[in-house]
Write a protein that holds these residues in place. Structure first.
Motif, PDB file in Angstrom:
ATOM      1  N   VAL A 218      70.195  33.596  44.171  1.00  0.00           N
ATOM      2  CA  VAL A 218      69.164  33.860  45.189  1.00  0.00           C
ATOM      3  C   VAL A 218      67.906  34.490  44.587  1.00  0.00           C
ATOM      4  CG1 VAL A 218      70.659  33.951  47.230  1.00  0.00           C
ATOM      5  CG2 VAL A 218      70.247  36.047  45.951  1.00  0.00           C
ATOM      6  N   ALA A 219      68.049  35.179  43.456  1.00  0.00           N
ATOM      7  CA  ALA A 219      66.877  35.822  42.840  1.00  0.00           C
ATOM      8  C   ALA A 219      65.862  34.802  42.343  1.00  0.00           C
ATOM      9  CB  ALA A 219      67.317  36.730  41.686  1.00  0.00           C
ATOM     10  N   ALA A 220      66.304  33.556  42.196  1.00  0.00           N
ATOM     11  CA  ALA A 220      65.397  32.517  41.708  1.00  0.00           C
ATOM     12  C   ALA A 220      64.353  32.132  42.767  1.00  0.00           C
ATOM     13  CB  ALA A 220      66.209  31.283  41.298  1.00  0.00           C
ATOM     14  N   ALA A 221      64.640  32.432  44.027  1.00  0.00           N
ATOM     15  CA  ALA A 221      63.707  32.052  45.103  1.00  0.00           C
ATOM     16  C   ALA A 221      62.637  33.120  45.290  1.00  0.00           C
ATOM     17  CB  ALA A 221      64.475  31.867  46.406  1.00  0.00           C
ATOM     18  N   ASN A 222      61.449  32.684  45.701  1.00  0.00           N
ATOM     19  CA  ASN A 222      60.377  33.664  45.935  1.00  0.00           C
ATOM     20  C   ASN A 222      60.474  34.302  47.304  1.00  0.00           C
ATOM     21  OD1 ASN A 222      58.962  33.572  43.521  1.00  0.00           O
ATOM     22  ND2 ASN A 222      58.136  31.569  44.086  1.00  0.00           N
ATOM     23  N   SER A 223      61.179  33.633  48.196  1.00  0.00           N
ATOM     24  CA  SER A 223      61.219  34.066  49.577  1.00  0.00           C
ATOM     25  C   SER A 223      62.596  33.743  50.154  1.00  0.00           C
ATOM     26  CB  SER A 223      60.117  33.305  50.320  1.00  0.00           C
ATOM     27  OG  SER A 223      59.926  33.826  51.590  1.00  0.00           O
ATOM     28  N   LEU A 224      63.121  34.646  50.970  1.00  0.00           N
ATOM     29  CA  LEU A 224      64.455  34.438  51.560  1.00  0.00           C
ATOM     30  C   LEU A 224      64.478  34.869  53.020  1.00  0.00           C
ATOM     31  CD1 LEU A 224      65.137  36.132  48.623  1.00  0.00           C
ATOM     32  CD2 LEU A 224      67.398  35.538  49.380  1.00  0.00           C
ATOM     33  N   PHE A 225      65.376  34.265  53.778  1.00  0.00           N
ATOM     34  CA  PHE A 225      65.702  34.772  55.109  1.00  0.00           C
ATOM     35  C   PHE A 225      67.044  35.498  55.052  1.00  0.00           C
ATOM     36  CE2 PHE A 225      63.231  31.430  57.763  1.00  0.00           C
ATOM     37  CZ  PHE A 225      62.158  32.288  57.870  1.00  0.00           C
ATOM     38  N   LEU A 266      60.127  26.825  58.604  1.00  0.00           N
ATOM     39  CA  LEU A 266      59.907  27.192  57.201  1.00  0.00           C
ATOM     40  C   LEU A 266      61.020  26.731  56.268  1.00  0.00           C
ATOM     41  CD1 LEU A 266      58.632  30.877  57.470  1.00  0.00           C
ATOM     42  CD2 LEU A 266      57.451  29.010  56.340  1.00  0.00           C
ATOM     43  N   ILE A 267      62.154  26.350  56.853  1.00  0.00           N
ATOM     44  CA  ILE A 267      63.323  26.052  56.017  1.00  0.00           C
ATOM     45  C   ILE A 267      63.143  24.774  55.205  1.00  0.00           C
ATOM     46  CG2 ILE A 267      65.784  25.397  56.082  1.00  0.00           C
ATOM     47  CD1 ILE A 267      65.615  28.271  56.831  1.00  0.00           C
ATOM     48  N   ASP A 268      63.339  24.896  53.902  1.00  0.00           N
ATOM     49  CA  ASP A 268      63.454  23.729  53.022  1.00  0.00           C
ATOM     50  C   ASP A 268      64.227  24.159  51.780  1.00  0.00           C
ATOM     51  OD1 ASP A 268      61.726  25.131  51.388  1.00  0.00           O
ATOM     52  OD2 ASP A 268      59.989  23.854  51.764  1.00  0.00           O
ATOM     53  N   GLU A 269      64.230  23.336  50.754  1.00  0.00           N
ATOM     54  CA  GLU A 269      65.043  23.621  49.548  1.00  0.00           C
ATOM     55  C   GLU A 269      64.632  24.927  48.881  1.00  0.00           C
ATOM     56  OE1 GLU A 269      63.105  20.833  49.830  1.00  0.00           O
ATOM     57  OE2 GLU A 269      64.719  19.665  50.757  1.00  0.00           O
ATOM     58  N   SER A 270      63.367  25.344  49.095  1.00  0.00           N
ATOM     59  CA  SER A 270      62.879  26.502  48.344  1.00  0.00           C
ATOM     60  C   SER A 270      63.142  27.835  49.062  1.00  0.00           C
ATOM     61  CB  SER A 270      61.375  26.350  48.087  1.00  0.00           C
ATOM     62  OG  SER A 270      60.692  26.430  49.319  1.00  0.00           O
ATOM     63  N   LEU A 271      63.656  27.783  50.297  1.00  0.00           N
ATOM     64  CA  LEU A 271      63.838  29.025  51.057  1.00  0.00           C
ATOM     65  C   LEU A 271      65.318  29.224  51.432  1.00  0.00           C
ATOM     66  CD1 LEU A 271      61.796  31.198  52.709  1.00  0.00           C
ATOM     67  CD2 LEU A 271      63.039  30.145  54.582  1.00  0.00           C
ATOM     68  N   PRO A 272      66.060  29.959  50.605  1.00  0.00           N
ATOM     69  CA  PRO A 272      67.474  30.179  50.919  1.00  0.00           C
ATOM     70  C   PRO A 272      67.664  31.213  52.036  1.00  0.00           C
ATOM     71  CG  PRO A 272      66.924  31.154  48.773  1.00  0.00           C
ATOM     72  CD  PRO A 272      65.659  30.573  49.338  1.00  0.00           C
ATOM     73  N   THR A 273      68.805  31.141  52.691  1.00  0.00           N
ATOM     74  CA  THR A 273      69.127  32.061  53.771  1.00  0.00           C
ATOM     75  C   THR A 273      70.432  32.785  53.454  1.00  0.00           C
ATOM     76  OG1 THR A 273      68.075  30.624  55.389  1.00  0.00           O
ATOM     77  CG2 THR A 273      69.638  32.239  56.243  1.00  0.00           C
ATOM     78  N   VAL A 274      70.416  34.092  53.620  1.00  0.00           N
ATOM     79  CA  VAL A 274      71.651  34.866  53.552  1.00  0.00           C
ATOM     80  C   VAL A 274      72.084  35.065  55.005  1.00  0.00           C
ATOM     81  CG1 VAL A 274      72.727  37.044  52.856  1.00  0.00           C
ATOM     82  CG2 VAL A 274      70.917  36.018  51.425  1.00  0.00           C
ATOM     83  N   ALA A 275      73.235  34.514  55.368  1.00  0.00           N
ATOM     84  CA  ALA A 275      73.662  34.541  56.773  1.00  0.00           C
ATOM     85  C   ALA A 275      74.872  35.457  56.946  1.00  0.00           C
ATOM     86  CB  ALA A 275      73.998  33.136  57.240  1.00  0.00           C
ATOM     87  N   GLN A 292      72.438  23.883  61.096  1.00  0.00           N
ATOM     88  CA  GLN A 292      71.034  23.489  61.299  1.00  0.00           C
ATOM     89  C   GLN A 292      70.195  23.770  60.053  1.00  0.00           C
ATOM     90  OE1 GLN A 292      69.769  25.588  64.789  1.00  0.00           O
ATOM     91  NE2 GLN A 292      70.642  24.089  66.186  1.00  0.00           N
ATOM     92  N   ILE A 293      70.470  24.905  59.401  1.00  0.00           N
ATOM     93  CA  ILE A 293      69.725  25.241  58.172  1.00  0.00           C
ATOM     94  C   ILE A 293      70.043  24.213  57.090  1.00  0.00           C
ATOM     95  CG2 ILE A 293      69.455  26.948  56.324  1.00  0.00           C
ATOM     96  CD1 ILE A 293      70.243  29.100  58.492  1.00  0.00           C
ATOM     97  N   LYS A 294      71.337  23.933  56.944  1.00  0.00           N
ATOM     98  CA  LYS A 294      71.758  22.971  55.916  1.00  0.00           C
ATOM     99  C   LYS A 294      71.144  21.583  56.169  1.00  0.00           C
ATOM    100  CE  LYS A 294      74.608  23.474  53.172  1.00  0.00           C
ATOM    101  NZ  LYS A 294      74.436  23.817  51.729  1.00  0.00           N
ATOM    102  N   ALA A 295      71.097  21.211  57.449  1.00  0.00           N
ATOM    103  CA  ALA A 295      70.566  19.886  57.798  1.00  0.00           C
ATOM    104  C   ALA A 295      69.092  19.760  57.420  1.00  0.00           C
ATOM    105  CB  ALA A 295      70.764  19.625  59.285  1.00  0.00           C
ATOM    106  N   ARG A 296      68.407  20.884  57.285  1.00  0.00           N
ATOM    107  CA  ARG A 296      66.989  20.858  56.905  1.00  0.00           C
ATOM    108  C   ARG A 296      66.782  21.113  55.408  1.00  0.00           C
ATOM    109  NH1 ARG A 296      67.959  21.528  61.784  1.00  0.00           N
ATOM    110  NH2 ARG A 296      66.537  20.850  63.429  1.00  0.00           N
ATOM    111  N   GLY A 297      67.867  21.019  54.657  1.00  0.00           N
ATOM    112  CA  GLY A 297      67.766  21.132  53.203  1.00  0.00           C
ATOM    113  C   GLY A 297      67.825  22.550  52.673  1.00  0.00           C
ATOM    114  N   GLY A 298      68.015  23.526  53.560  1.00  0.00           N
ATOM    115  CA  GLY A 298      68.083  24.922  53.120  1.00  0.00           C
ATOM    116  C   GLY A 298      69.451  25.264  52.561  1.00  0.00           C
ATOM    117  N   SER A 299      69.499  26.174  51.601  1.00  0.00           N
ATOM    118  CA  SER A 299      70.805  26.629  51.125  1.00  0.00           C
ATOM    119  C   SER A 299      71.166  27.918  51.853  1.00  0.00           C
ATOM    120  CB  SER A 299      70.786  26.831  49.612  1.00  0.00           C
ATOM    121  OG  SER A 299      69.877  27.852  49.294  1.00  0.00           O
TER     122      SER A 299
END
Ligand code: BG6
Length: 364
Positions: A218-225, A266-275, A292-299
């Motif tokens: 997750v540290a590789a991303a610039n922005s997270l939810f 905002l969700i795409d491959e570059s914005l991971p989510t900690v759920a 829904q997050i996964k369906a939009r390419g988010g991890s």
């Protein structure tokens, strides 16, 4: 003294099983299923007389206050909410005689929280403290309180003091509940669960190497939810706070339920989510949001319980032990401390003294 640890934050995270044990020592009464909190200076009749609870703190103490408000509403069925003391002191708050005010602070010296306490007292309100430092300004100003017994906390990012605050709220919720409709058996159920917490925290800490691996990803991303709902939402807020404080990454907390009302854009491959996905009455809804997050390419990285079935969803998981549902936030918060710590370690930042921050803000 770092005692062999590379940082105070690492040491303080590892100290939690013992510091929680200190927090609860002598405070659990099995016979009547109650907490013994003599320092509150409130008789059962006074405890029974409150019809509302207002919790005040800053930063992480405010987020734990939100965890506490949920516990109090669930166990005592009294309307409760938390507010940033830094806002409360600058508006003209309505102080009610039948509201119990609770000021939360590790240092006991945060000026915004201290001013909020003064404002409550000036207007005749009853305020108790949930404070770590004995004899501190806030502890002395309050009408009573519960000390956290976390021991000295050096790292700017609070860990063991926060966990003891959450446990303190469980004890206060128990006290407020047992003078109302919470049964002796339910009180006992909570007491047994509180007593098991130190061992359960220890078992989460044993997974540090796995959590460190997730942190690298997750540290590789610039922005997270960070998302959670109801009990899980303040957990997500605190997780995001810790992450941004020491890893300098943009981490934004959202109610999982609100994703579809805006942030999903905002969700795409570059914005991971900690759920935060606990096993409770909202699990299915949380899983639908993950889908829904996964369906939009988010991890997604899930902080969850063993029995939550993610089915076909490809979701890495951090599993925490189950406690009673009302107490789940206490344990769900622990891996997020390690996630922030290891993200900052990976990125090479100053973990104990993050830029632009002080351990407690004591001046205007
Ligand atoms: C902030 C710190 O300034 O104060 C946070 O950076 C902390 O880490 C907050 O949670 C409240 O501090 P205290 O001592 O009142 O709990």
């Amino acid at each position: 003294d770092l005692g062999g640890y590379p940082h105070y934050m690492a040491k303080e995270i590892q100290e939690q099983p013992e510091s929680v044990a200190r927090m609860i020592r002598g405070r659990l009464d099995d016979r009547f299923g109650v907490a013994r909190l003599d320092g509150l200076n409130l008789t059962p009749r006074e405890l029974r007389g409150f019809s509302r609870v207002k919790i005040l703190g800053c930063g992480s103490a405010y987020y734990v206050g939100q965890i506490g408000a949920t516990m109090i509403e669930e166990l005592a069925r009294i309307p409760a909410d938390a507010e940033a003391a830094s806002e409360f002191r600058y508006r003209n708050p309505i102080i009610e005689a039948d509201t119990l005010y609770i000021a939360v602070s590790q240092s006991g010296e945060t000026i915004d929280t201290a001013f909020a306490v003064e404002e409550i007292k000036r207007k005749g309100g009853r305020v108790v403290g949930l404070v770590n430092v004995v004899g501190s300004t806030i502890a002395r100003a309050c009408d009573g309180g519960v000390y956290l017994h976390a021991g000295p906390e050096i790292a700017v990012a609070s860990t063991k003091a926060l966990t003891n605050m959450a446990v303190g709220f469980a004890l206060i919720a128990l006290s407020l509940g047992r003078v109302r409709d919470l049964s002796n058996a339910d009180g006992q159920r909570i007491i047994d669960a509180i007593r098991a917490l130190p061992g359960q925290i220890k078992s989460i800490l044993d997974f540090e190497p796995e959590i460190a691996e997730h942190a690298k990803a997750v540290a590789a991303a610039n922005s997270l939810f960070f998302v959670g709902r109801v009990r899980g939402y303040p957990v997500a807020r605190e997780g995001a706070q810790k992450f941004k404080e020491i890893s300098y990454r943009h981490a934004e907390a959202y109610q999982t339920s609100e994703l579809k009302h805006g942030p999903l854009a905002l969700i795409d491959e570059s914005l991971p989510t900690v759920a935060v996905v606990p096993s409770d009455e909202l699990t299915e809804r949380n899983l639908a949001a993950v889908q829904q997050i996964k369906a939009r390419g988010g991890s997604v990285l899930a902080v969850t319980h063993e029995n939550v079935d993610f089915g076909e969803l490809d979701v890495p998981r951090i599993v925490v032990p189950k406690t009673e549902p009302e107490l789940d936030p206490i344990l769900l918060t622990i891996p997020l401390q390690l996630l922030a710590y290891h993200a900052a370690l990976t990125l090479g930042y100053d973990i104990d003294k993050p830029r632009n921050l002080a351990k407690s803000v004591t001046v205007e």
